[in-house]
Design an enzyme around this catalytic site. Structure first.
Site, PDB file in Angstrom:
ATOM      1  CG  HIS A 285      -3.873  25.064  -2.827  1.00 14.61           C
ATOM      2  ND1 HIS A 285      -3.029  25.415  -2.000  1.00 14.61           N
ATOM      3  CD2 HIS A 285      -4.981  24.779  -2.327  1.00 14.61           C
ATOM      4  CE1 HIS A 285      -3.543  26.297  -0.650  1.00 14.61           C
ATOM      5  NE2 HIS A 285      -4.996  25.711  -0.758  1.00 14.61           N
TER       6      HIS A 285
ATOM      7  CG  HIS B 119      -2.525   3.569   1.858  1.00 13.66           C
ATOM      8  ND1 HIS B 119      -2.647   2.138   1.679  1.00 13.66           N
ATOM      9  CD2 HIS B 119      -3.754   4.255   0.499  1.00 13.66           C
ATOM     10  CE1 HIS B 119      -3.813   2.100   1.519  1.00 13.66           C
ATOM     11  NE2 HIS B 119      -3.924   3.472   0.763  1.00 13.66           N
TER      12      HIS B 119
HETATM   13  C1  ACO Z   1      -9.177  -0.089  -0.327  1.00 17.87           C
HETATM   14  C2  ACO Z   1      -8.902  -0.004   1.283  1.00 17.87           C
HETATM   15  O1  ACO Z   1      -9.200  -1.091   1.865  1.00 17.87           O
HETATM   16  S1  ACO Z   1      -7.011   0.831   1.872  1.00 17.87           S
HETATM   17  C3  ACO Z   1      -7.297   0.388   3.510  1.00 17.87           C
HETATM   18  C4  ACO Z   1      -8.518   1.633   4.177  1.00 17.87           C
HETATM   19  N1  ACO Z   1      -8.253   1.257   6.210  1.00 17.87           N
HETATM   20  C5  ACO Z   1      -8.441   2.050   6.860  1.00 17.87           C
HETATM   21  O2  ACO Z   1      -8.961   3.241   6.575  1.00 17.87           O
HETATM   22  C6  ACO Z   1      -8.092   1.389   8.102  1.00 17.87           C
HETATM   23  C7  ACO Z   1      -8.226   3.009   9.312  1.00 17.87           C
HETATM   24  N2  ACO Z   1      -7.391   1.645  10.471  1.00 17.87           N
HETATM   25  C8  ACO Z   1      -8.287   2.200  11.919  1.00 17.87           C
HETATM   26  O3  ACO Z   1      -9.626   3.508  12.006  1.00 17.87           O
HETATM   27  C9  ACO Z   1      -8.353   1.427  12.941  1.00 17.87           C
HETATM   28  O4  ACO Z   1      -9.262   1.411  13.837  1.00 17.87           O
HETATM   29  C10 ACO Z   1      -7.001   2.325  13.814  1.00 17.87           C
HETATM   30  C11 ACO Z   1      -5.353   2.027  12.892  1.00 17.87           C
HETATM   31  C12 ACO Z   1      -6.676   3.787  13.292  1.00 17.87           C
HETATM   32  C13 ACO Z   1      -6.875   1.503  15.223  1.00 17.87           C
HETATM   33  O5  ACO Z   1      -6.607   0.094  15.401  1.00 17.87           O
HETATM   34  P1  ACO Z   1      -6.019  -0.792  15.957  1.00 17.87           P
HETATM   35  O6  ACO Z   1      -4.888  -0.526  16.267  1.00 17.87           O
HETATM   36  O7  ACO Z   1      -6.273  -1.973  16.323  1.00 17.87           O
HETATM   37  O8  ACO Z   1      -7.291  -0.176  17.670  1.00 17.87           O
HETATM   38  P2  ACO Z   1      -8.794  -1.000  18.016  1.00 17.87           P
HETATM   39  O9  ACO Z   1      -9.310  -1.637  16.816  1.00 17.87           O
HETATM   40  O10 ACO Z   1      -7.929  -1.875  19.004  1.00 17.87           O
HETATM   41  O11 ACO Z   1      -9.503  -0.359  18.947  1.00 17.87           O
HETATM   42  C14 ACO Z   1      -8.972   1.136  19.572  1.00 17.87           C
HETATM   43  C15 ACO Z   1      -9.880   1.317  20.869  1.00 17.87           C
HETATM   44  O12 ACO Z   1      -9.707   3.152  19.052  1.00 17.87           O
HETATM   45  C16 ACO Z   1     -10.840   3.265  18.861  1.00 17.87           C
HETATM   46  N3  ACO Z   1     -11.098   3.315  17.627  1.00 17.87           N
HETATM   47  C17 ACO Z   1     -10.467   2.418  16.360  1.00 17.87           C
HETATM   48  N4  ACO Z   1     -10.016   3.312  15.427  1.00 17.87           N
HETATM   49  C18 ACO Z   1     -11.471   4.518  15.424  1.00 17.87           C
HETATM   50  C19 ACO Z   1     -11.813   5.033  14.544  1.00 17.87           C
HETATM   51  N5  ACO Z   1     -11.433   5.142  13.102  1.00 17.87           N
HETATM   52  N6  ACO Z   1     -12.390   6.328  15.059  1.00 17.87           N
HETATM   53  C20 ACO Z   1     -12.587   6.574  16.684  1.00 17.87           C
HETATM   54  N7  ACO Z   1     -12.235   5.525  16.947  1.00 17.87           N
HETATM   55  C21 ACO Z   1     -11.335   4.234  17.004  1.00 17.87           C
HETATM   56  C22 ACO Z   1     -11.878   2.146  19.094  1.00 17.87           C
HETATM   57  O13 ACO Z   1     -13.209   1.485  19.037  1.00 17.87           O
HETATM   58  C23 ACO Z   1     -10.925   1.476  21.021  1.00 17.87           C
HETATM   59  O14 ACO Z   1     -11.669   2.274  22.228  1.00 17.87           O
HETATM   60  P3  ACO Z   1     -11.743   1.393  23.339  1.00 17.87           P
HETATM   61  O15 ACO Z   1     -10.127   1.044  23.216  1.00 17.87           O
HETATM   62  O16 ACO Z   1     -12.546   2.458  23.642  1.00 17.87           O
HETATM   63  O17 ACO Z   1     -12.408   0.176  22.224  1.00 17.87           O
END
Ligand code: ACO
Length: 214
Positions: free
Chosen positions: A140, A149
């Site tokens: 709500h 998104h």
């Molecule tokens: C239908 C569909 O498919 S819709 C699409 C849905 N997609 C998603 O939800 C994707 C979400 N994306 C993420 O969570 C990504 O990991 C992001 C955007 C947060 C970060 O991506 P990037 O900028 O490429 O970061 P990268 O992978 O290099 O990670 C950087 C650091 O953060 C950490 N990290 C990345 N994502 C996460 C997460 N979700 N939770 C915890 N830690 C994370 C990594 O382990 C890394 O740690 P380190 O520096 O200690 O090694």
């Protein structure tokens, strides 16, 4: 006699577009004439033909295809295409899954995609060109600004504000009254318990800022 349905073109031929087409087919409210994509490798998606790249759009307008929806998950690209295609005279349509629940007391903008299993509760406001992905909950009084998104399986509790262009990653949870800043990114599985600054990327429980590489 069969009703005459308005014709719609879907913009984009990737994974998100497949789901948008599937929803439009299930809802049955438009005739999908085809989809455009700037890669010429496309043949058909879910039985819908590939029409060509976006240069074909003026010709479609002349043929009476007046409606469009952008089937692209990337918020920046989706915003650019949404605004450009609307400016040339097309009208955006919504793709609302028949398996989503939307309160009659919620407001839904234009060019919005709401996927199966999503729940949008009373007094939520969903602005233009937003994606509410599969199995997400918008509770709500939430306000979801344009070009956002909300990825699959995400929970927004009451009175959350998600500002323009933000990406809320899959499985994340946002506690009440939090504001997610413009064009910020919430990592998959994060739990957000305080406001997020515009343009930042946060991950973890509770969510903390990281320097994004992507
Ligand atoms: C239908 C569909 O498919 S819709 C699409 C849905 N997609 C998603 O939800 C994707 C979400 N994306 C993420 O969570 C990504 O990991 C992001 C955007 C947060 C970060 O991506 P990037 O900028 O490429 O970061 P990268 O992978 O290099 O990670 C950087 C650091 O953060 C950490 N990290 C990345 N994502 C996460 C997460 N979700 N939770 C915890 N830690 C994370 C990594 O382990 C890394 O740690 P380190 O520096 O200690 O090694």
């Amino acid at each position: 006699m069969e009703p005459v349905l308005d014709k719609v073109v879907v913009i984009g031929g990737g994974g998100h577009s497949k789901v948008v087409i599937d929803i439009l087919q299930s809802a049955g409210t438009y005739e999908i004439v085809g989809f455009t994509d700037n890669s010429d490798q496309q043949r058909s998606l879910c039985g819908v033909p590939y029409l060509g790249n976006d240069e074909i759009l003026p010709e479609l307008l002349n043929k009476g295809v007046l409606r469009f929806i952008v089937g692209l998950g990337d918020n920046k690209v989706r915003k650019i295409l949404f605004e450009k295609i609307r400016t040339v005279g097309f009208m955006p349509v919504n793709a609302i899954s028949p398996f989503a629940h939307i309160s009659p007391h919620a407001k839904i903008g234009q060019g919005v995609v709401v996927m199966a299993g999503a729940v949008i509760n009373p007094y939520a406001v969903i602005k233009d060109n937003v994606i509410i992905n599969t199995l997400s909950g918008i509770d709500h009084d939430c306000i979801i600004d344009s070009h956002v998104h909300i990825a699959p399986g995400t929970s927004l509790t009451g009175c959350v504000r998600v500002c323009e262009g933000a990406f809320v990653g899959t499985g994340s949870k946002i506690t009440p009254n939090v504001e997610i800043g413009e064009w910020s990114v919430i990592g998959a599985g994060a739990v957000v318990i305080s406001d997020i600054l515009p343009g930042s990327t946060v991950v973890g429980v509770p969510a903390k800022k990281i320097i994004a590489k992507g």
